[in-house]
Enzyme design. Sequence first.
Site: not given
Ligand code: B4P
Length: 190
Positions: A91, A16, A130, A136, A147
């Site tokens: 979410r 994402k 990552r 992180r 998660r």
């Molecule tokens: P991403 O999938 O981009 O990770 P993210 O955006 O950080 O999503 P995530 O769900 O983990 O965390 P968020 O910040 O939303 O990428 C992951 C990795 O994969 C990266 O290292 C990237 O380089 C790699 N990658 C991507 N594409 C690839 C490909 N095609 N091939 C290989 N590698 C690839 O949320 C974090 C926390 O915040 C949640 O757990 C929750 O506690 C809280 N939170 C956030 N929003 C919330 C909400 N709306 N409600 C309640 N809690 C919330």
Amino acid sequence: MSATRIVLLGPPGAGKGTQATALTQHLSIPHISTGDMLRAAVQAGTPVGMQAKAVMDAGELVSDEIVIGIAGERLAEDDAKKGFLLDGFPRTLAQANALEGLLNRLGAGLDRCLALTVDNEAVVERLLRRAEIEGRADDNEGTIRERMRVYDAETAPLLEFYRNRELLTEISGTGSVEEVRQRVREALDS
Ligand code: B4P
């Protein structure tokens, strides 16, 4: 050009954040990530950050009240009038309903919900990679699996929510970042 309002859904590690960065540059709209906003609050030691830290470290969801509050404030800012891409929000069904209400009040509907789909094991591998790079606190195997469980229980029902509104497009998140980016662009052009 009319405003473009997009929700990006997907399990942790689906790509994402990665795809949102490219897409928002391409469309010149703000990238609104509740995860990034919460991590910034933790870093700054604000009251929201202090409440969110332990919850995030455990892989659980921060309360709807807090997240709806910060997302609502951000969406009310001027730059969001030209459109936005929401990454990681909503979410839960409560968040999705709150977003719908908020946009209705602003007289602005969503254009599209893009959902990235990936295989669970691929996601664990990506996030562990990552962890080595960014360190992180929530990227360890136990928390990653929690998660994913929370995603299935709380967030996956949103697929149905947006399918019923004829806004949902599912896109495979498997393959290279560039391959997924191409699929996302094709989906938006269609
Ligand atoms: P991403 O999938 O981009 O990770 P993210 O955006 O950080 O999503 P995530 O769900 O983990 O965390 P968020 O910040 O939303 O990428 C992951 C990795 O994969 C990266 O290292 C990237 O380089 C790699 N990658 C991507 N594409 C690839 C490909 N095609 N091939 C290989 N590698 C690839 O949320 C974090 C926390 O915040 C949640 O757990 C929750 O506690 C809280 N939170 C956030 N929003 C919330 C909400 N709306 N409600 C309640 N809690 C919330």
